[in-house]
Scaffold this motif. Structure first.
Motif, PDB file in Angstrom:
ATOM      1  N   GLY A   1      -3.043  -8.723   4.564  1.00 24.24           N
ATOM      2  CA  GLY A   1      -4.276  -8.113   4.045  1.00 24.24           C
ATOM      3  C   GLY A   1      -4.188  -6.610   4.224  1.00 24.24           C
ATOM      4  N   THR A   2      -5.182  -6.041   4.956  1.00 22.24           N
ATOM      5  CA  THR A   2      -5.166  -4.582   5.157  1.00 22.24           C
ATOM      6  C   THR A   2      -4.545  -4.221   6.504  1.00 22.24           C
ATOM      7  OG1 THR A   2      -7.400  -4.777   6.023  1.00 22.24           O
ATOM      8  CG2 THR A   2      -7.188  -4.100   3.698  1.00 22.24           C
ATOM      9  N   PHE A   3      -4.122  -5.250   7.257  1.00 22.27           N
ATOM     10  CA  PHE A   3      -3.530  -4.994   8.569  1.00 22.27           C
ATOM     11  C   PHE A   3      -2.026  -4.728   8.411  1.00 22.27           C
ATOM     12  CE2 PHE A   3      -1.586  -6.855  12.472  1.00 22.27           C
ATOM     13  CZ  PHE A   3      -2.041  -5.883  13.356  1.00 22.27           C
ATOM     14  N   GLU A   4      -1.600  -3.582   8.935  1.00 26.15           N
ATOM     15  CA  GLU A   4      -0.171  -3.221   8.797  1.00 26.15           C
ATOM     16  C   GLU A   4       0.360  -2.721  10.131  1.00 26.15           C
ATOM     17  OE1 GLU A   4      -0.634   0.023   6.090  1.00 26.15           O
ATOM     18  OE2 GLU A   4      -0.960  -1.267   4.363  1.00 26.15           O
ATOM     19  N   PHE A   5       1.525  -3.133  10.540  1.00 25.73           N
ATOM     20  CA  PHE A   5       2.189  -2.430  11.643  1.00 25.73           C
ATOM     21  C   PHE A   5       3.700  -2.442  11.465  1.00 25.73           C
ATOM     22  CE2 PHE A   5       3.710  -5.456  14.949  1.00 25.73           C
ATOM     23  CZ  PHE A   5       3.158  -6.646  14.480  1.00 25.73           C
ATOM     24  N   PHE A   6       4.348  -1.504  12.168  1.00 25.50           N
ATOM     25  CA  PHE A   6       5.739  -1.168  11.858  1.00 25.50           C
ATOM     26  C   PHE A   6       6.589  -1.094  13.120  1.00 25.50           C
ATOM     27  CE2 PHE A   6       2.656   0.828   9.169  1.00 25.50           C
ATOM     28  CZ  PHE A   6       3.121   0.655   7.884  1.00 25.50           C
ATOM     29  N   GLY A   7       7.897  -1.251  12.945  1.00 27.62           N
ATOM     30  CA  GLY A   7       8.814  -0.951  14.038  1.00 27.62           C
ATOM     31  C   GLY A   7       9.390  -2.168  14.721  1.00 27.62           C
ATOM     32  N   ILE A   8       9.788  -1.967  15.973  1.00 30.67           N
ATOM     33  CA  ILE A   8      10.522  -3.018  16.690  1.00 30.67           C
ATOM     34  C   ILE A   8       9.619  -4.215  17.026  1.00 30.67           C
ATOM     35  CG2 ILE A   8      10.247  -2.008  19.021  1.00 30.67           C
ATOM     36  CD1 ILE A   8      13.428  -2.918  19.146  1.00 30.67           C
TER      37      ILE A   8
ATOM     38  N   SER B   1       0.846  -1.204   0.000  1.00 32.70           N
ATOM     39  CA  SER B   1       0.000   0.000   0.000  1.00 32.70           C
ATOM     40  C   SER B   1       0.883   1.257   0.000  1.00 32.70           C
ATOM     41  CB  SER B   1      -0.885   0.017   1.249  1.00 32.70           C
ATOM     42  OG  SER B   1      -0.074   0.270   2.381  1.00 32.70           O
ATOM     43  N   GLU B   2       0.260   2.400  -0.352  1.00 30.32           N
ATOM     44  CA  GLU B   2       1.027   3.662  -0.362  1.00 30.32           C
ATOM     45  C   GLU B   2       1.494   4.013   1.047  1.00 30.32           C
ATOM     46  OE1 GLU B   2      -0.400   6.900  -2.592  1.00 30.32           O
ATOM     47  OE2 GLU B   2      -0.814   5.652  -4.354  1.00 30.32           O
ATOM     48  N   ASN B   3       0.677   3.649   2.041  1.00 29.88           N
ATOM     49  CA  ASN B   3       1.046   3.937   3.431  1.00 29.88           C
ATOM     50  C   ASN B   3       2.342   3.205   3.799  1.00 29.88           C
ATOM     51  OD1 ASN B   3       0.721   4.876   6.144  1.00 29.88           O
ATOM     52  ND2 ASN B   3      -0.017   2.823   6.672  1.00 29.88           N
TER      53      ASN B   3
ATOM     54  N   PRO C   1      -3.213 -17.641   1.789  1.00 29.75           N
ATOM     55  CA  PRO C   1      -2.970 -16.209   1.997  1.00 29.75           C
ATOM     56  C   PRO C   1      -1.577 -15.989   2.599  1.00 29.75           C
ATOM     57  CG  PRO C   1      -4.861 -16.979   3.289  1.00 29.75           C
ATOM     58  CD  PRO C   1      -4.320 -18.171   2.562  1.00 29.75           C
ATOM     59  N   ILE C   2      -0.963 -14.907   2.231  1.00 33.18           N
ATOM     60  CA  ILE C   2       0.405 -14.697   2.713  1.00 33.18           C
ATOM     61  C   ILE C   2       0.509 -13.420   3.552  1.00 33.18           C
ATOM     62  CG2 ILE C   2       1.687 -15.941   0.926  1.00 33.18           C
ATOM     63  CD1 ILE C   2       1.894 -13.158  -0.430  1.00 33.18           C
ATOM     64  N   ALA C   3       1.539 -13.394   4.348  1.00 32.84           N
ATOM     65  CA  ALA C   3       1.832 -12.192   5.137  1.00 32.84           C
ATOM     66  C   ALA C   3       3.248 -11.763   4.799  1.00 32.84           C
ATOM     67  CB  ALA C   3       1.723 -12.521   6.616  1.00 32.84           C
ATOM     68  N   TYR C   4       3.497 -10.478   4.843  1.00 36.85           N
ATOM     69  CA  TYR C   4       4.859  -9.986   4.598  1.00 36.85           C
ATOM     70  C   TYR C   4       5.434  -9.448   5.894  1.00 36.85           C
ATOM     71  CZ  TYR C   4       3.756  -9.972  -0.396  1.00 36.85           C
ATOM     72  OH  TYR C   4       3.399 -10.332  -1.663  1.00 36.85           O
ATOM     73  N   ASN C   5       6.692  -9.762   6.132  1.00 36.62           N
ATOM     74  CA  ASN C   5       7.405  -9.101   7.219  1.00 36.62           C
ATOM     75  C   ASN C   5       8.752  -8.685   6.643  1.00 36.62           C
ATOM     76  OD1 ASN C   5       8.873  -8.410   9.578  1.00 36.62           O
ATOM     77  ND2 ASN C   5       7.358  -9.521  10.782  1.00 36.62           N
ATOM     78  N   ILE C   6       8.849  -7.405   6.317  1.00 37.50           N
ATOM     79  CA  ILE C   6      10.037  -6.920   5.602  1.00 37.50           C
ATOM     80  C   ILE C   6      10.870  -6.036   6.519  1.00 37.50           C
ATOM     81  CG2 ILE C   6      10.816  -5.605   3.572  1.00 37.50           C
ATOM     82  CD1 ILE C   6       7.933  -6.235   2.425  1.00 37.50           C
TER      83      ILE C   6
END
Ligand SMILES: Cc1cc2nc3c(=O)[nH]c(=O)nc-3n(C[C@H](O)[C@H](O)[C@H](O)COP(=O)(O)OP(=O)(O)OC[C@H]3O[C@@H](n4cnc5c(N)ncnc54)[C@H](O)[C@@H]3O)c2cc1C
Length: 394
Positions: A357-364, A206-208, A340-345
């Protein structure tokens, strides 16, 4: 008991998973052929080019298959004949009732002039170690060099802002800062460009996500240049539409194609990125509309919806093991359903983006989750004691 033979080609994510599941069936002789004595955990490769404390990237196949009903043959496979059900290595031809092709992918250079000869890659432990040694050598060599020479020597260009390029650029920035300190070079001598042909980093997200990752990269000191395709590399000069950059380090992460071995398997249909077209059971489709029975393609080599990811290769390996068991028991095969897949980059040390999906979170916290995912995977292929050794034995 008259045992049937299953030969698995490739000791990566898909091949190891298929072998571990298949060896539970006592009616089968399971043979795994790989050109690499180790299973390489690619998601950890970036850490080899960074400041991270400890990276688990390589596990001997002998450890994974210790006390298992699997014969490991360490040879390069030169050809596979699906109709005849044979696998030919550099020294022998093996006949089998079932063949699983799990040979992964390789780098595609798209014929860009000079690229193959000059660029570093990040597709194996050996390549990651080579890149790390080269970067350190550049800092060492330019510690006392004149300014013009040093800025060129310490200019690194990573091409491709997909998950690999993004993670690598972040790690290189931190590693570079550490080396600048070690060799007493001002940090401002160092440049890291992350160059992408699409309008934004991680264009599949996503753009976010792109925006958050871009900010993180900038905080780490990475210059992000989008809308630029690499035209050629010549004499340490990297050329784009609007500029030429003098850089002694170019890492190419922007192209992938199926392993060249697929060219030596007669009668296949190749799809996107030369991946093998498969039917509902992951068997290769033939041009006449039929499929090659009891030959299965898994992971990066198969043209499936989420091909190109370790999690897909693992799912495929498991699916194929079930399909073989069903064939042995004369049961109807279940159809393959992409999971279904999940990304952890990761983007540099201790920072990740998690997307499902539409769930996103960031950081440590996302990074901590990544560490858990890694450990869970190792526990799925090794006993607890061996995983402990991976993390804690020097
Ligand atoms: C740097 C990097 C980071 C990644 N990070 C992630 C991530 O975070 N998450 C994710 O889901 N995916 C990630 N991936 C992608 C993931 O690693 C691949 O999708 C996955 O490895 C595919 O599994 P595979 O079994 O198809 O092939 P591989 O794991 O590549 O295994 C192929 C095997 O076949 C062997 N082989 C090849 N040719 C022959 C031959 N001719 N004869 C005998 N053996 C042969 C190879 O030695 C290897 O053992 C990453 C990839 C890279 C390069």
């Amino acid at each position: 008991m008259d045992k049937k033979k299953a030969v698995i080609v490739g000791g990566g994510f898909g091949g190891v998973k298929a072998a571990l599941e298949l060896q539970k069936n006592k009616k089968l002789d399971v043979i795994l052929v790989s050109d690499n004595p180790n299973f390489e955990y690619y998601p950890g490769l970036h850490k080899l080019v960074g400041v991270s404390e400890h990276a688990v990237v390589s596990i001997p196949l002998a450890t994974i298959f210790k006390n298992k009903n699997v014969t490991v043959i360490l040879e390069k496979v030169m050809g596979i004949d699906g109709d005849k059900k044979t696998v030919t290595t550099s020294s022998q031809t093996i006949s089998a009732e079932f063949i699983v092709v799990a040979v992964g992918s390789q780098t595609e250079y798209f014929g860009i002039s000079g690229l193959k000869e000059m660029a570093f890659g990040l597709k194996s432990v050996a390549q990651a170690m080579e890149l790390r040694a080269h970067v350190e050598e550049m800092f060492q060599k330019h510690a006392k060099a004149d300014k013009a020479e040093a800025v060129m020597g310490l200019h690194m260009v990573v091409v491709g802002a997909g998950p690999n390029g993004t993670d690598l650029a972040g790690e290189l920035a931190s590693f570079g800062r550490m080396l600048a300190k070690k060799y007493a070079i001002p940090e401002t001598m160092m440049t890291i460009d992350l160059v992408e042909g699409a309008p934004r980093v991680l264009p599949m997200m996503s753009e976010n996500v792109s925006m958050r990752v871009m900010k993180r990269l900038q905080r780490l000191g990475v210059d992000v240049l989008c809308n630029r395709d690499l035209r050629k590399e010549e004499g340490w000069t990297v050329e784009f539409a609007d500029m030429k950059i003098g850089a002694k380090t170019l890492v190419w992460t922007a192209g992938i194609t199926t392993n060249e071995l697929v060219k030596n398997i007669p009668g296949l249909i190749l799809g996107k990125k030369n991946r093998i077209a498969v039917d509902d059971y992951l068997q290769p489709k033939k041009t006449d509309g039929s499929s090659i029975q009891n030959v299965f393609i898994v992971g990066d080599a198969a043209d499936t919806k989420f091909s190109g990811l370790a999690q897909t290769a693992i799912t495929d390996g498991s699916f194929v093991a079930n399909a073989v068991q069903s064939r042995l028991a004369n049961k109807e095969l279940k159809k393959y359903v992409p999971q279904p897949i999940a990304y952890n980059i990761g983007v540099g040390p201790r920072w990740s983006v998690f997307v499902m999906g539409t769930f996103e979170f960031f950081g440590i916290l996302a990074y901590a989750m990544r560490s858990l995912i890694d450990t869970r995977f190792f526990l799925s292929i090794l006993p607890v004691g061996e995983v402990w050794k991976l993390y804690f034995k020097k």
